[in-house]
Scaffold this motif. Structure first.
Motif, PDB file in Angstrom:
ATOM      1  N   UNK A   9       0.853  -1.208   0.000  1.00 48.86           N
ATOM      2  CA  UNK A   9       0.000   0.000   0.000  1.00 48.86           C
ATOM      3  C   UNK A   9       0.883   1.251   0.000  1.00 48.86           C
ATOM      4  N   UNK A  10       2.000   1.193   0.714  1.00 57.88           N
ATOM      5  CA  UNK A  10       2.906   2.361   0.705  1.00 57.88           C
ATOM      6  C   UNK A  10       3.493   2.570  -0.690  1.00 57.88           C
ATOM      7  N   UNK A  11       3.439   1.530  -1.516  1.00 57.59           N
ATOM      8  CA  UNK A  11       3.958   1.631  -2.889  1.00 57.59           C
ATOM      9  C   UNK A  11       2.844   1.938  -3.897  1.00 57.59           C
ATOM     10  N   UNK A  12       1.671   2.267  -3.404  1.00 53.67           N
ATOM     11  CA  UNK A  12       0.613   2.722  -4.315  1.00 53.67           C
ATOM     12  C   UNK A  12      -0.480   1.710  -4.593  1.00 53.67           C
ATOM     13  N   UNK A  13      -0.423   0.545  -3.956  1.00 50.38           N
ATOM     14  CA  UNK A  13      -1.540  -0.403  -4.137  1.00 50.38           C
ATOM     15  C   UNK A  13      -2.784   0.187  -3.466  1.00 50.38           C
ATOM     16  N   UNK A  14      -3.882   0.234  -4.216  1.00 55.77           N
ATOM     17  CA  UNK A  14      -5.110   0.843  -3.700  1.00 55.77           C
ATOM     18  C   UNK A  14      -6.214  -0.176  -3.439  1.00 55.77           C
ATOM     19  N   UNK A  15      -6.081  -1.345  -4.106  1.00 61.20           N
ATOM     20  CA  UNK A  15      -7.126  -2.359  -3.950  1.00 61.20           C
ATOM     21  C   UNK A  15      -6.475  -3.671  -3.531  1.00 61.20           C
ATOM     22  N   UNK A  16      -7.044  -4.316  -2.546  1.00 60.36           N
ATOM     23  CA  UNK A  16      -6.593  -5.671  -2.197  1.00 60.36           C
ATOM     24  C   UNK A  16      -7.814  -6.577  -2.254  1.00 60.36           C
ATOM     25  N   UNK A  17      -7.665  -7.682  -2.954  1.00 61.34           N
ATOM     26  CA  UNK A  17      -8.728  -8.683  -3.021  1.00 61.34           C
ATOM     27  C   UNK A  17      -8.197  -9.973  -2.414  1.00 61.34           C
ATOM     28  N   UNK A  18      -8.899 -10.499  -1.427  1.00 60.89           N
ATOM     29  CA  UNK A  18      -8.523 -11.784  -0.831  1.00 60.89           C
ATOM     30  C   UNK A  18      -9.195 -12.890  -1.620  1.00 60.89           C
ATOM     31  N   UNK A  19      -8.407 -13.907  -1.953  1.00 60.55           N
ATOM     32  CA  UNK A  19      -8.952 -14.962  -2.788  1.00 60.55           C
ATOM     33  C   UNK A  19      -8.247 -16.272  -2.443  1.00 60.55           C
ATOM     34  N   UNK A  20      -8.338 -17.265  -3.336  1.00 58.83           N
ATOM     35  CA  UNK A  20      -7.695 -18.545  -3.059  1.00 58.83           C
ATOM     36  C   UNK A  20      -7.661 -19.375  -4.340  1.00 58.83           C
ATOM     37  N   UNK A  21      -7.760 -20.640  -4.170  1.00 58.31           N
ATOM     38  CA  UNK A  21      -8.473 -21.531  -3.275  1.00 58.31           C
ATOM     39  C   UNK A  21      -9.726 -20.837  -2.723  1.00 58.31           C
ATOM     40  N   UNK A  60      -7.013  -1.667   8.524  1.00 57.04           N
ATOM     41  CA  UNK A  60      -6.260  -0.568   9.149  1.00 57.04           C
ATOM     42  C   UNK A  60      -5.443   0.201   8.121  1.00 57.04           C
ATOM     43  N   UNK A  61      -5.278  -0.382   6.933  1.00 55.13           N
ATOM     44  CA  UNK A  61      -4.478   0.294   5.889  1.00 55.13           C
ATOM     45  C   UNK A  61      -5.297   1.347   5.143  1.00 55.13           C
ATOM     46  N   UNK A  62      -6.583   1.443   5.436  1.00 51.13           N
ATOM     47  CA  UNK A  62      -7.403   2.483   4.819  1.00 51.13           C
ATOM     48  C   UNK A  62      -7.061   3.820   5.489  1.00 51.13           C
ATOM     49  N   UNK A  63      -7.196   4.963   4.859  1.00 54.50           N
ATOM     50  CA  UNK A  63      -7.809   5.157   3.557  1.00 54.50           C
ATOM     51  C   UNK A  63      -6.846   5.029   2.381  1.00 54.50           C
ATOM     52  N   UNK A  64      -5.508   4.873   2.667  1.00 57.30           N
ATOM     53  CA  UNK A  64      -4.596   4.712   1.515  1.00 57.30           C
ATOM     54  C   UNK A  64      -5.048   3.501   0.699  1.00 57.30           C
ATOM     55  N   UNK A  65      -5.482   2.465   1.410  1.00 56.15           N
ATOM     56  CA  UNK A  65      -6.109   1.323   0.731  1.00 56.15           C
ATOM     57  C   UNK A  65      -7.564   1.712   0.495  1.00 56.15           C
ATOM     58  N   UNK A  66      -7.948   1.812  -0.779  1.00 54.84           N
ATOM     59  CA  UNK A  66      -9.296   2.320  -1.064  1.00 54.84           C
ATOM     60  C   UNK A  66     -10.343   1.217  -0.984  1.00 54.84           C
ATOM     61  N   UNK A  67      -9.922  -0.011  -1.257  1.00 50.27           N
ATOM     62  CA  UNK A  67     -10.915  -1.047  -1.496  1.00 50.27           C
ATOM     63  C   UNK A  67     -10.386  -2.402  -1.019  1.00 50.27           C
ATOM     64  N   UNK A  68     -11.127  -3.012  -0.102  1.00 51.99           N
ATOM     65  CA  UNK A  68     -10.745  -4.320   0.422  1.00 51.99           C
ATOM     66  C   UNK A  68     -11.875  -5.288   0.081  1.00 51.99           C
ATOM     67  N   UNK A  69     -11.571  -6.272  -0.764  1.00 57.70           N
ATOM     68  CA  UNK A  69     -12.630  -7.131  -1.307  1.00 57.70           C
ATOM     69  C   UNK A  69     -12.273  -8.611  -1.114  1.00 57.70           C
ATOM     70  N   UNK A  70     -13.270  -9.448  -1.332  1.00 55.69           N
ATOM     71  CA  UNK A  70     -13.128 -10.897  -1.138  1.00 55.69           C
ATOM     72  C   UNK A  70     -13.821 -11.608  -2.287  1.00 55.69           C
ATOM     73  N   UNK A  71     -13.177 -12.627  -2.841  1.00 55.66           N
ATOM     74  CA  UNK A  71     -13.858 -13.493  -3.812  1.00 55.66           C
ATOM     75  C   UNK A  71     -14.047 -14.855  -3.152  1.00 55.66           C
ATOM     76  N   UNK A  72     -15.276 -15.350  -3.180  1.00 53.90           N
ATOM     77  CA  UNK A  72     -15.581 -16.596  -2.463  1.00 53.90           C
ATOM     78  C   UNK A  72     -16.579 -17.440  -3.239  1.00 53.90           C
ATOM     79  N   UNK A  73     -16.560 -18.737  -2.986  1.00 52.25           N
ATOM     80  CA  UNK A  73     -17.609 -19.570  -3.588  1.00 52.25           C
ATOM     81  C   UNK A  73     -18.909 -19.469  -2.782  1.00 52.25           C
ATOM     82  N   UNK A  74     -18.885 -18.779  -1.669  1.00 55.93           N
ATOM     83  CA  UNK A  74     -20.104 -18.448  -0.937  1.00 55.93           C
ATOM     84  C   UNK A  74     -20.524 -19.483   0.088  1.00 55.93           C
ATOM     85  N   UNK A  75     -19.964 -20.685   0.011  1.00 54.54           N
ATOM     86  CA  UNK A  75     -20.452 -21.792   0.845  1.00 54.54           C
ATOM     87  C   UNK A  75     -20.532 -21.397   2.322  1.00 54.54           C
TER      88      UNK A  75
END
Ligand code: SAM
Ligand code: SF4
Length: 330
Positions: free
Chosen positions: A57-69, A86-101
């Motif tokens: 994030x200090x290097x300019x990453x604005x979006x983090x998406x947690x995924x897998x597996x 806690x990295x917000x607001x420099x981190x603009x967007x914290x998202x998750x991709x899931x199969x929903x189960x």
């Protein structure tokens, strides 16, 4: 200064795979059963992921998406979400991709911990077909996941549907109707050669164009923006003003590498500069060697400079990467 690659692309988007394990066996991803598990001590801890994310994030990453597996397989994932938020607001967007189960059990805690968005994967609206695709009879659970995402304020909810010829291409219009009825953003994804069974065949790819044409014939669409920037999808609204949105992600037939802003961190701490990279960069070893923050920054900057100009899926000499989608983090 943002992270820049050697082609001048700004890297703003980090996908973090938190596990390469999964409770589904989608035929286009992980049909062969559990992958040979990475040794537990090679998997990054939450503290390591949070520390590295802080650097990214200090290097300019604005979006983090947690995924897998399947990220929800990782115990106490909510703790990581809490740390990363806690990295917000420099981190603009914290998202998750899931199969929903498992989402209904955790949705409230994720919201409370600061998760901004969820994307839920859903490849069939028919119970039997869903079970054939994923090897798990769980359509109802995934529908419940959509409801819980709505209940806990994750709107707009995105749905990922991978369309494969002969498997679920007969459901394209049903998905569009579902988007309208449920006010969802459904993103249709072209099938990519990243399946662990190496069963991908070009003629199974249903092109983004075909998908738009099929929907347009029943529910006329309007392109929302001619310029998609670094977004992977073309977005369409319904011309009659109905709620819902259609997204088309067509990496095979309409390459978007020129605007790519993404890099990936695998569960075992390897940086991948492209989904189709055949080389990985071992950030875990650098981190665990006791390197200081400056050295880690230098390593990341050097790796980003090696980001590939494009993928080579359509070239005769294309080689499928050894690690497949469930390892890489889609
Ligand atoms: N398990 C979670 C899920 O299914 O949402 C997150 C990981 S999954 C690898 C991320 C996304 O990659 C999913 O939407 C999945 O449908 C997509 N995916 C997996 N294999 C794919 C393939 N061979 N081609 C296109 N998309 C794929
Ligand atoms: Fe698991 Fe997601 Fe891959 Fe399906 S697409 S096997 S849910 S990681």
């Amino acid at each position: 200064m943002p992270l820049l690659d050697s082609y001048g692309r700004k890297i703003r988007d980090l996908r973090v795979s938190v596990t390469d394990r999964c409770n589904f066996r989608c035929f286009y991803c992980l049909p062969d059963g559990e992958p040979p598990m990475a040794r537990k001590d090679t998997i990054l801890t939450f503290e390591e992921i949070a520390y590295l994310s802080d650097i990214f994030v200090s290097l300019g990453i604005e979006k983090i998406r947690l995924t897998g597996g399947e990220p929800l397989i990782r115990k106490d994932l909510v703790k990581l979400v809490r740390e990363l938020s806690k990295l917000k607001p420099a981190l603009h967007d914290l998202a998750l991709t899931t199969n929903g189960f498992d989402l209904p059990r955790h949705a409230a805690a994720f919201k409370d911990a600061g998760l901004d968005r969820v994307t839920i994967s859903l490849d069939s609206l028919d119970r039997e077909k869903f079970a054939e695709i994923t090897a798990v009879d769980a359509l109802e659970k995934v529908i419940a996941a959509i409801d819980s995402a709505r209940k806990y304020g994750f709107e707009p909810i995105k749905i990922n549907a991978v369309i494969v010829r002969g498997r679920n291409d007969d459901e394209i219009v049903d998905f569009a109707r579902f988007a309208r009825e449920q006010n969802l953003k459904i993103r249709f994804i072209e099938y990519m050669p990243l399946d662990s069974g190496h069963g991908w065949q070009r003629d199974q790819v249903v092109s983004g164009r075909e998908i738009v044409d099929a929907i347009n014939a029943v529910y006329p669409l309007e392109l929302i923006d001619q310029n998609r920037g670094s977004e992977t999808s073309w977005k369409y609204s319904f011309a009659d003003g109905s709620p819902g949105e259609i997204g088309i992600i067509a990496p095979v037939t309409e390459m978007f590498c020129g605007a790519c802003s993404r890099i990936r961190l695998t569960a075992d701490g390897q940086i991948r500069t492209c989904l189709f990279s055949t080389a990985e960069h071992n950030l875990r070893d650098v981190l665990r060697s006791g390197a200081g923050r400056d050295e880690i920054v230098e390593f990341i900057e050097g790796v980003v400079m090696k980001k590939e100009p494009r993928h080579y899926i359509n070239d005769a000499e294309f080689v499928q990467p050894d690690r497949t989608m469930s390892f890489i983090g889609g």
